[in-house]
Design an enzyme around this catalytic site. Structure first.
Site, PDB file in Angstrom:
ATOM      1  N   GLY A  12       0.845  -1.192   0.000  1.00 11.84           N
ATOM      2  CA  GLY A  12       0.000   0.000   0.000  1.00 11.84           C
ATOM      3  C   GLY A  12       0.877   1.237   0.000  1.00 11.84           C
ATOM      4  O   GLY A  12       2.101   1.148   0.112  1.00 11.84           O
ATOM      5  N   LEU A  13       0.240   2.373  -0.102  1.00 14.93           N
ATOM      6  CA  LEU A  13       0.963   3.640  -0.131  1.00 14.93           C
ATOM      7  C   LEU A  13       1.717   3.900   1.167  1.00 14.93           C
ATOM      8  O   LEU A  13       1.404   3.297   2.207  1.00 14.93           O
ATOM      9  CB  LEU A  13      -0.031   4.785  -0.362  1.00 14.93           C
ATOM     10  CG  LEU A  13      -0.730   4.815  -1.720  1.00 14.93           C
ATOM     11  CD1 LEU A  13      -1.839   5.865  -1.705  1.00 14.93           C
ATOM     12  CD2 LEU A  13       0.262   5.106  -2.842  1.00 14.93           C
ATOM     13  N   SER A  14       2.658   4.814   1.121  1.00 12.72           N
ATOM     14  CA  SER A  14       3.332   5.269   2.324  1.00 12.72           C
ATOM     15  C   SER A  14       2.278   5.845   3.272  1.00 12.72           C
ATOM     16  O   SER A  14       1.372   6.570   2.843  1.00 12.72           O
ATOM     17  CB  SER A  14       4.353   6.356   1.942  1.00 12.72           C
ATOM     18  OG  SER A  14       5.025   6.817   3.085  1.00 12.72           O
ATOM     19  N   ALA A  16      -0.049   4.167   4.778  1.00 11.48           N
ATOM     20  CA  ALA A  16      -1.331   3.449   4.701  1.00 11.48           C
ATOM     21  C   ALA A  16      -1.593   2.615   5.949  1.00 11.48           C
ATOM     22  O   ALA A  16      -2.727   2.223   6.208  1.00 11.48           O
ATOM     23  CB  ALA A  16      -1.361   2.548   3.463  1.00 11.48           C
ATOM     24  N   GLY A  17      -0.546   2.309   6.720  1.00 11.45           N
ATOM     25  CA  GLY A  17      -0.707   1.523   7.938  1.00 11.45           C
ATOM     26  C   GLY A  17      -0.006   0.174   7.904  1.00 11.45           C
ATOM     27  O   GLY A  17      -0.250  -0.672   8.761  1.00 11.45           O
ATOM     28  N   LYS A  18       0.883  -0.030   6.944  1.00 12.21           N
ATOM     29  CA  LYS A  18       1.552  -1.322   6.792  1.00 12.21           C
ATOM     30  C   LYS A  18       2.395  -1.691   8.010  1.00 12.21           C
ATOM     31  O   LYS A  18       2.278  -2.794   8.537  1.00 12.21           O
ATOM     32  CB  LYS A  18       2.437  -1.316   5.535  1.00 12.21           C
ATOM     33  CG  LYS A  18       1.682  -1.137   4.241  1.00 12.21           C
ATOM     34  CD  LYS A  18       2.591  -1.068   3.027  1.00 12.21           C
ATOM     35  CE  LYS A  18       3.589   0.056   3.071  1.00 12.21           C
ATOM     36  NZ  LYS A  18       3.013   1.413   3.076  1.00 12.21           N
ATOM     37  N   SER A  86       5.887  -1.695  -2.322  1.00  7.11           N
ATOM     38  CA  SER A  86       5.888  -2.589  -3.494  1.00  7.11           C
ATOM     39  C   SER A  86       4.816  -2.171  -4.507  1.00  7.11           C
ATOM     40  O   SER A  86       3.823  -2.847  -4.684  1.00  7.11           O
ATOM     41  CB  SER A  86       5.741  -4.056  -3.079  1.00  7.11           C
ATOM     42  OG  SER A  86       4.691  -4.288  -2.180  1.00  7.11           O
TER      43      SER A  86
END
Length: 182
Positions: A12-14, A16-18, A86
């Site tokens: 996910g985007l920067s 986003a909560g990864k 990614s």
């Protein structure tokens, strides 16, 4: 919790909560006695991929390296949690092939760009909008959303606890029974 070693690939985007989800999952696994390793994109860039930039080719190489490490972790019985932007589908497909399809679980953090920009804990979106960072994913470079991830969460409204619970449920459904040994 019995488990078959697998890789949770959080994309996910920067902002986003990864990383937040990866850390919460690692805590849940530890509480269940399941060995896991978090591979956070920022830390990976400082260690495993410190020699790489952010060109498309370098990003692909970063994904390849992380996927190989995830495969090795899985082979030793450890659950890998890769928390990486990614951005390209082809790179995530390559990671799935390296890790093996039956061990790869794609988790898409589908948090909208406007929410990620509002969070912007490192000021990266602001710098990208000001032209200080070229090819920043979501601003100067594309993010290719997964077409059919195993899980998808929007952390702008879904509580972290629900994301963790849903991820653990999908893993329990995938687990093969483990025979007791005397």
């Amino acid at each position: 919790m019995n488990h078959c070693p697998c890789t949770l690939w959080l994309t996910g985007l920067s902002a986003a909560g990864k990383t937040t989800l990866a850390d919460a999952l690692a805590h849940a696994f530890a509480a269940r006695g399941v060995a896991c390793e978090v591979l956070d994109g920022d830390i990976v860039r400082q260690k495993l991929s410190r020699d790489l930039g952010f060109s498309r080719r370098d990003r692909s190489e970063n994904i390849r390296r992380v996927a190989q490490l995830c495969q090795q972790l899985n082979d030793t019985g450890i659950v890998a949690i890769a928390a990486l932007i990614s951005p390209y589908r082809a790179d995530r497909a390559m990671a799935r092939r390296i890790i093996k399809k039956n061990r790869f679980i794609e988790v898409y953090l589908a948090t909208p760009l406007r929410v990620c920009e509002a969070r912007d804990p490192k000021g990266l979106y602001k710098r990208a909008r000001a032209g200080e960072i070229a090819n920043f994913t979501g601003i100067g470079d594309a993010y290719e959303a997964p077409r059919s991830p195993e899980l998808s969460f929007d952390t702008s409204w879904q509580p972290l606890s629900d994301c963790v619970a849903a991820t653990l449920r999908i893993l329990e459904m995938r687990d093969a029974p483990v025979q007791d040994r005397d």
